[in-house]
Design a protein around this motif. Structure first.
Motif, PDB file in Angstrom:
ATOM      1  N   GLN A 100      43.101   8.592  78.626  1.00 26.39           N
ATOM      2  CA  GLN A 100      41.712   8.948  78.352  1.00 26.39           C
ATOM      3  C   GLN A 100      40.936   7.757  77.807  1.00 26.39           C
ATOM      4  O   GLN A 100      39.728   7.603  78.071  1.00 26.39           O
ATOM      5  N   VAL A 101      41.613   6.888  77.073  1.00 30.36           N
ATOM      6  CA  VAL A 101      40.930   5.734  76.494  1.00 30.36           C
ATOM      7  C   VAL A 101      40.381   4.819  77.583  1.00 30.36           C
ATOM      8  O   VAL A 101      39.304   4.222  77.427  1.00 30.36           O
ATOM      9  N   LEU A 102      41.081   4.690  78.720  1.00 28.99           N
ATOM     10  CA  LEU A 102      40.568   3.858  79.816  1.00 28.99           C
ATOM     11  C   LEU A 102      39.363   4.515  80.482  1.00 28.99           C
ATOM     12  O   LEU A 102      38.453   3.824  80.948  1.00 28.99           O
ATOM     13  N   GLN A 103      39.371   5.841  80.525  1.00 31.29           N
ATOM     14  CA  GLN A 103      38.214   6.551  81.064  1.00 31.29           C
ATOM     15  C   GLN A 103      37.007   6.357  80.158  1.00 31.29           C
ATOM     16  O   GLN A 103      35.893   6.091  80.623  1.00 31.29           O
ATOM     17  N   ASP A 104      37.218   6.453  78.861  1.00 27.69           N
ATOM     18  CA  ASP A 104      36.123   6.343  77.901  1.00 27.69           C
ATOM     19  C   ASP A 104      35.559   4.928  77.829  1.00 27.69           C
ATOM     20  O   ASP A 104      34.337   4.734  77.771  1.00 27.69           O
ATOM     21  N   GLU A 105      36.436   3.935  77.853  1.00 27.97           N
ATOM     22  CA  GLU A 105      35.997   2.565  77.608  1.00 27.97           C
ATOM     23  C   GLU A 105      35.546   1.839  78.867  1.00 27.97           C
ATOM     24  O   GLU A 105      34.675   0.962  78.801  1.00 27.97           O
ATOM     25  N   TYR A 106      36.130   2.178  80.015  1.00 30.93           N
ATOM     26  CA  TYR A 106      35.867   1.385  81.222  1.00 30.93           C
ATOM     27  C   TYR A 106      35.397   2.205  82.419  1.00 30.93           C
ATOM     28  O   TYR A 106      35.161   1.647  83.487  1.00 30.93           O
ATOM     29  N   GLY A 107      35.301   3.526  82.277  1.00 29.00           N
ATOM     30  CA  GLY A 107      34.936   4.332  83.431  1.00 29.00           C
ATOM     31  C   GLY A 107      36.101   4.652  84.337  1.00 29.00           C
ATOM     32  O   GLY A 107      35.911   5.115  85.464  1.00 29.00           O
ATOM     33  N   GLY A 108      37.323   4.402  83.874  1.00 32.40           N
ATOM     34  CA  GLY A 108      38.515   4.785  84.627  1.00 32.40           C
ATOM     35  C   GLY A 108      38.596   4.159  85.995  1.00 32.40           C
ATOM     36  O   GLY A 108      38.454   2.938  86.162  1.00 32.40           O
ATOM     37  N   LEU A 109      38.785   4.984  87.021  1.00 35.12           N
ATOM     38  CA  LEU A 109      39.001   4.488  88.376  1.00 35.12           C
ATOM     39  C   LEU A 109      37.757   3.866  88.985  1.00 35.12           C
ATOM     40  O   LEU A 109      37.846   3.224  90.038  1.00 35.12           O
ATOM     41  N   LEU A 110      36.611   4.029  88.347  1.00 35.86           N
ATOM     42  CA  LEU A 110      35.391   3.411  88.868  1.00 35.86           C
ATOM     43  C   LEU A 110      35.288   1.944  88.492  1.00 35.86           C
ATOM     44  O   LEU A 110      34.426   1.227  89.019  1.00 35.86           O
ATOM     45  N   CYS A 111      36.157   1.502  87.613  1.00 32.29           N
ATOM     46  CA  CYS A 111      36.105   0.115  87.143  1.00 32.29           C
ATOM     47  C   CYS A 111      37.307  -0.649  87.658  1.00 32.29           C
ATOM     48  O   CYS A 111      38.432  -0.139  87.670  1.00 32.29           O
TER      49      CYS A 111
END
Length: 399
Positions: A100-111
């Protein structure tokens, strides 16, 4: 940090009340605490292989930093237990559970950062488990997460746009599914390159990808529906792993919304598998939905393919045979074509639609699939030469 795991996007999804049955799956099968009993049962059943997924939030909680030692110990113990009982471990590195931290900080798979994080996770897995794991799956079903998570919003991270989904928080169903899928492709090719360059020679394993192998057929005998089914199979199965580029029909219909591969990325993608895993469940009946290509109405994956939302039909094995024949004819019949790792049916529905326990139905169901698989293997063995894949996508895909 406990040995369980940090939050993934699926944890957030279920705790916000969006799971299909309202459960959170915080415990679920609880193999974390019962792996010895589970492996003993596998051994008693006579299984010689077991596919499992390594949860990134358990092994590397933030997806890019320190290893969680309790999580590392758990996977080492599970793998050791499998090997002790003569069961070959087949490990999947990414299975929908983005931290979840990657989703919150970087937009997850969009980044594109997700691509680099995937390489970090893969390296830890190869280094720590590769002496015993000889079959690696990089990504599970890279076509379904972009559709569920970024087109119709039925799965985390629940991004979509009107009129293609409901109850979504932001998103663009016309662009984001292709971006997310493209980054999963880059993550896969990076992991394969890493394994082949640094670990394969010493560890002697194989690496591939797990594809959701739905098979699309025309709903009617019209040429329009036949063309629609062929398009949908190219959209669904035509990943650049064989030819290094997206099918021309996708490129033409999606246009600039479909990300492009650089020359180097295309070279890495081409042939980036030792095997392909198929997760096969059903046949989808497809109807054409052609419209004016100059229309300014928003388009998503299905609108780009010019098909109506498909109607699902349980195939009782027929779909698997057609899928395998399609891959054999269109991807050079590689010597190691694939493992069927997901394949199942809970129970037969009765006349009211209720699910009932029916062992006879399950026996017939599995027998049908095994018979189709046996025929496919026999046909593949009769194909005496393994043709080479022409690297030009135009040699395979219609435009």
């Amino acid at each position: 940090m406990e040995g369980h795991q940090a939050a993934s996007i699926w944890d957030t999804f279920t705790h916000e009340g969006f799971s299909f049955d309202g459960s959170t799956a915080d415990v679920s099968a609880d193999q974390y605490h019962h792996y010895r009993e589970d492996v003993k049962l596998m051994h008693e059943m006579g299984l010689d292989a077991y596919r499992f997924s390594i949860a990134c939030p358990r092994l590397i909680p933030d997806g890019r930093g320190e290893i969680n030692q309790e999580g590392l110990e758990y996977y080492n113990n599970l793998i050791d237990e499998l090997v002790l009982h003569g069961i070959h471990p087949h490990a999947t590195i990414y299975h929908f559970d983005l931290p979840q931290v990657l989703q919150d900080e970087y937009g997850g798979l969009l980044c594109h950062h997700r691509f680099r994080g995937k390489k970090t996770t893969s390296e830890v897995c190869f280094k720590k488990f590769g002496d015993r794991v000889k079959h690696w799956v990089t990504v599970n079903e890279p076509s379904i997460e972009p559709i569920g998570g970024f087109d119709n919003g039925s799965q985390p991270p629940r991004r979509c746009s009107y009129p293609f989904g409901a109850n979504c928080t932001g998103g663009d169903s016309s662009t984001e599914p292709y971006i997310a899928a493209h980054h999963l492709l880059l993550a896969h090719t990076a992991a394969v390159s890493l394994y082949r360059d640094k670990y394969k020679a010493a560890q002697g394993g194989q690496i591939g990808i797990a594809v959701l192998g739905w098979w699309h057929e025309p709903a009617t005998s019209t040429p329009q529906d036949a063309a629609a089914a062929a398009r949908m199979n190219d959209f669904h199965l035509g990943w650049p792993l064989g030819y290094g580029e997206y099918p021309p029909v996708m490129r033409r219909r999606v246009g600039d919304r479909l990300p492009r591969l650089s020359v180097a990325e295309s070279a890495r993608a081409r042939g980036s598998f030792d095997f392909v895993v198929f997760n096969h469940y059903l046949i989808l009946r497809v109807r054409s939905a052609e419209r004016d290509e100059a229309s300014q109405e928003p388009r998503d994956h299905y609108a780009d393919a010019a098909v109506q939302r498909p109607h699902r039909v349980s195939s009782m094995g027929a779909g698997l045979g057609k899928l395998l024949e399609h891959q054999k004819l269109n991807y050079g019949n590689p010597p190691v074509l694939g493992f069927c790792s997901d394949r199942g049916q809970g129970d037969a529905p009765d006349a009211t639609g209720e699910i009932v326990c029916d062992d006879d139905f399950m026996s017939e169901f599995l027998q049908g699939y095994l018979e189709v698989l046996n025929r496919s293997i026999r046909r593949a063995h009769c194909h005496c030469t393994h043709s080479k894949i022409d690297p030009s996508p135009s040699s395979r895909f219609p435009s």
